[in-house]
Design an enzyme around this catalytic site. Structure first.
Site, PDB file in Angstrom:
ATOM      1  N   ASP A 196       0.835  -1.192   0.000  1.00  0.00           N
ATOM      2  CA  ASP A 196       0.000   0.000   0.000  1.00  0.00           C
ATOM      3  C   ASP A 196       0.874   1.247   0.000  1.00  0.00           C
ATOM      4  OD1 ASP A 196      -2.340   1.797   0.745  1.00  0.00           O
ATOM      5  OD2 ASP A 196      -3.305  -0.150   0.954  1.00  0.00           O
ATOM      6  N   HIS A 239      -3.815   5.884   3.509  1.00  0.00           N
ATOM      7  CA  HIS A 239      -4.489   4.693   3.006  1.00  0.00           C
ATOM      8  C   HIS A 239      -3.856   3.407   3.551  1.00  0.00           C
ATOM      9  CE1 HIS A 239      -5.885   1.762  -0.060  1.00  0.00           C
ATOM     10  NE2 HIS A 239      -6.899   2.586  -0.254  1.00  0.00           N
ATOM     11  N   SER A 291     -11.145  -0.967  -1.095  1.00  0.00           N
ATOM     12  CA  SER A 291      -9.883  -0.922  -0.340  1.00  0.00           C
ATOM     13  C   SER A 291     -10.096  -1.279   1.119  1.00  0.00           C
ATOM     14  CB  SER A 291      -9.284   0.492  -0.398  1.00  0.00           C
ATOM     15  OG  SER A 291      -8.519   0.682  -1.541  1.00  0.00           O
TER      16      SER A 291
END
Length: 754
Positions: free
Chosen positions: A139, A201, A539
């Site tokens: 990520d 994220h 996600s």
């Protein structure tokens, strides 16, 4: 004359630059599979390239598969593609990210009572005790200071771990610990200079998968509760492959190569390509890397993509990947809209506005605020298209906007009305109402079309319409839930219609998880940055399943990735918290194209039977989609000596892969027989009986109807016959369920008539 010479010189330079640009390199990935016989060819190619171009090579893949990423001209790439041992050469693609209470909802929804004892700051329940299972997260990096990654209660780093904690200007080896045991970053593509997450994220997904239980977590008081990962006992290894410009395929492959060697048990990727990227699996970095990871016993979980609800938009569709769609949980973020006639509409979204509770502010319908520019019409004004509204009319009012005209996003419309001086915004949009987004301290509420019509009618009827927008509150036990999110990518698979994708759905709407505590973007004015933030996307769904896979691996360390996938799929539920079938955001019944086998449930998983998909099944799959035997022998690390592709491949060979779901395409009514083999993992003598859910017009027969397992006979095969006398159209869904007095093992199917 001097001017002519200058012009000619300039033209020469421009031409030269153009020639240089044409002849210079882009980044190409050279993939050479994992056959031992290719290693010498790999070394020769690298040596030759480095002798000619000393700085060309960016990555050297040498652990679990072979290849490299390098700066090459198109001609060089074409030449290398013809060299011995090379499977494929392709430009380095840029992939994109697929951007608390969710785990409690899964447990509640599956009928498992929650453990509410808060005896310690970091509460690891007995079922989630510290273990040696390692989840690798590919990520945007990680924020190591988060409470979610404390190593309190964890023992020594597992001896199997062979990874590292890379250093940088803002990251030291001390930032890793017994919980966060590894952190890498990859520099190809630029923008990646540290394992540290400045995007948020990666921190969010890592804590969703494996974060410790942190009590009283919230986003400025919203969604307050205990934030925890799917398997808090897991160790975390972070692989930063994404930067400001996306996620480079060459970095992703490098991370796969490292992670396999490092010793991870599960890999979680909340990112992917655009829909329709395939079926050239040998040019897809995630498909390549995950194949080799699966060969080594690593479960790879990927997000399905955010291009829904368009049919055929699902990505990460290789059969060795566990592909996850997104659904809602039983929590709603409500922002009430109080009208001057004392009507209160329950809007949505996340805002921390400070308007008065009484409806004292003028409510202005977009069409009433239309500007004088003739290039914009009344429809543009109703939709609050930037520059369609008059600043003097908008300033100081709450603006009511529709979403019947495309082109401009919600974000652009919001920015536009704020620039014009609006003090609030009511936005009519079904999708925006179903998936809450934060507008910070600006008062904004979203409503669906039905409620929007009520507000529009009021604004048009009253001479002086007024309203106010209240700050958001969290509402739990919201019904119905789960609901398949509008953005969640849908099947069928673009690459092959004979593999059903996505595999399952998991919570991916408005999920609270850890966040970098120095992020000024999500910070409210006058307040400290939050430690947790709320995001939506597949996600967010992906790491829920990654955590679940890690938990299963800890309980069954000898289970293969396919057994873990099977356990998750065959125990999924198809009913919501109203005991009714799960629906999509439009209210229509969800199908396997929306949520695969259904919504995942949390522990304890009791699969009873599992479908083992072995590497040889994947090799036959590659045969069926057009790969020749020589290429397959280069790709796989081990190929049986007598392996051969079928001489007359057809679509039923893929349908016959021993997968936990069944998909058949181009069905014309004639009988098709599909075989499946199940393994009894309950370790007891038992008899399972089959039941069938089939649509009208499709005759489905299971043979034998009963499976009798004994201590010495724990693997049994059955066949499913599909036949129709005509009348079937499009896609037809159903399921086959094997059950005894303890277990229920359900496999969905789709029969497609085109």
């Amino acid at each position: 004359m001097k001017g002519v010479l200058c012009w000619c010189s300039l033209l020469f330079v421009i031409c030269l630059l153009g020639k240089i640009k044409a002849d210079t390199d882009g980044v190409y990935i050279v993939y050479m599979g994992s056959a031992a016989t290719s290693r010498n060819n790999h070394n020769l190619l690298l040596t030759s390239l480095e002798e000619r171009k000393s700085m060309a090579v960016l990555h050297n893949y040498k652990n679990s598969f072979l290849g490299f990423a390098a700066h090459l001209t198109k001609k060089e790439a074409d030449d290398i593609a013809r060299k011995p041992g090379v499977v494929s050469v392709f430009p380095d693609p840029v992939l994109q990210l697929h951007t608390t209470r969710s785990w409690d909802f899964l447990k509640y929804h599956s009928g498992v009572e929650l453990d509410s004892k808060h005896s310690a700051k970091y509460n690891i329940s007995s079922s989630n005790a510290a273990s040696d299972i390692i989840i690798g997260i590919m990520d945007t990096g990680i924020w190591p200071e988060s409470e979610s990654f404390s190593d309190e209660g964890f023992g020594p780093i597992p001896s199997k771990w062979k990874g590292t904690c890379m250093k940088s200007d803002d990251f030291t080896t001390a930032d890793c610990n017994r919980k966060l045991i590894g952190a890498r970053y990859y520099t190809a593509g630029g923008g990646l200079t540290s394992p540290r997450d400045h995007n948020g994220h990666g921190t969010h997904t890592a804590s969703t998968a494996a974060g410790n239980t942190v009590h009283n977590a919230s986003y400025y008081g919203l969604a307050i509760g205990s934030a925890k990962g799917g398997f808090p006992g897991s160790r975390i290894a972070s692989y930063r492959v994404c930067g400001p410009r996306g996620c480079k395929g060459s970095n992703i492959l490098a991370a796969f190569d490292d992670a396999i060697e490092d010793g991870v048990d599960v890999l979680s990727l909340s990112l992917g390509s655009s829909p329709g990227y395939g079926p050239n699996f040998h040019r897809d970095p995630i498909a390549i890397g995950s194949f080799h990871a699966t060969e080594k016993g690593i479960t790879v979980v990927c997000s399905a993509g955010n291009d829904g609800p368009r049919k055929g938009s699902v990505v990460n569709v290789a059969p060795w990947i566990l592909t996850v769609a997104a659904s809602s949980i039983d929590r709603d973020f409500q922002a009430d809209i109080a009208l001057g006639d004392k009507t209160v509409i329950k809007g949505g979204g996340i805002n921390f506005g400070e308007l008065e509770k009484s409806p004292i502010y003028r409510l202005l319908y977009g069409i009433t605020a239309k500007g004088n520019l003739t290039t914009y019409d009344e429809v543009d004004a109703r939709n609050c298209i930037p520059r369609a509204l008059d600043r003097d009319k908008v300033k100081g009012n709450i603006i009511l906007c529709e979403s019947t005209k495309g082109m401009y996003s919600t974000k652009q419309k919001l920015a536009g009305v704020k620039r014009l001086g609006a003090i609030g915004m009511v936005y009519v949009n079904d999708n925006a109402r179903s998936v809450a987004s934060s507008t910070g301290s600006f008062p904004m509420a979203t409503v669906n079309r039905k409620d929007g019509k009520r507000i529009i009618d009021y604004a048009k009827k009253e001479r002086n319409p007024t309203a106010t927008i209240l700050p958001t509150v969290s509402v739990t036990e919201y019904k119905p839930a789960p609901v398949v999110a509008y953005f969640s990518a849908r099947g069928p698979s673009f690459a092959t219609k004979d593999i059903l994708k996505p595999d399952v759905a998991a919570p991916g709407v408005a999920i609270l998880a850890a966040w970098p505590d120095k992020d000024s973007v999500v910070k409210l004015a006058g307040k400290k940055p939050p430690h947790f933030y709320i995001l939506s996307g597949t996600s967010m769904a992906c790491p829920h399943v990654s955590g679940l896979a890690a938990m299963i691996k800890s309980q069954h360390p000898n289970w293969s990735p396919s057994a873990i996938k099977s356990a998750i799929m065959t125990t999924a539920t198809q009913t919501n918290n109203m005991k009714k079938p799960i629906t999509t955001n439009t209210g229509s019944l969800a199908t396997p194209y929306d949520f695969g086998a259904g919504e995942v449930i949390s522990s304890p998983l009791q699969p009873g039977l599992v479908y083992e998909t072995e590497t040889i099944h994947y090799l036959h799959f590659l045969c069926s989609i057009g790969y020749n035997i020589n290429t397959i022998k280069q790709i796989a690390s081990k190929v049986p000596p007598d392996f051969a592709c079928h001489t007359n491949p057809n679509q039923n060979l893929i349908s016959n892969m021993n997968y936990p779901s069944i998909a058949i395409s181009k069905f014309i009514g004639k009988q098709i027989i599909i075989s499946r083999t199940v393994t009894n993992v309950a370790n007891s003598d038992t008899v399972y009986t089959a039941s069938v859910e089939a649509p009208h017009g499709l005759k489905v027969t299971v043979t034998p109807h009963k499976l009798e397992f004994t201590k010495n006979k724990n693997k049994l095969t059955y066949q499913v016959s599909f036949r129709s006398d005509g009348g079937l159209i499009d896609d037809n869904f159903g399921a086959i369920t094997w059950s005894n007095d303890q277990y229920r093992v359900r496999s969905p199917f789709v029969v497609r008539c085109k």
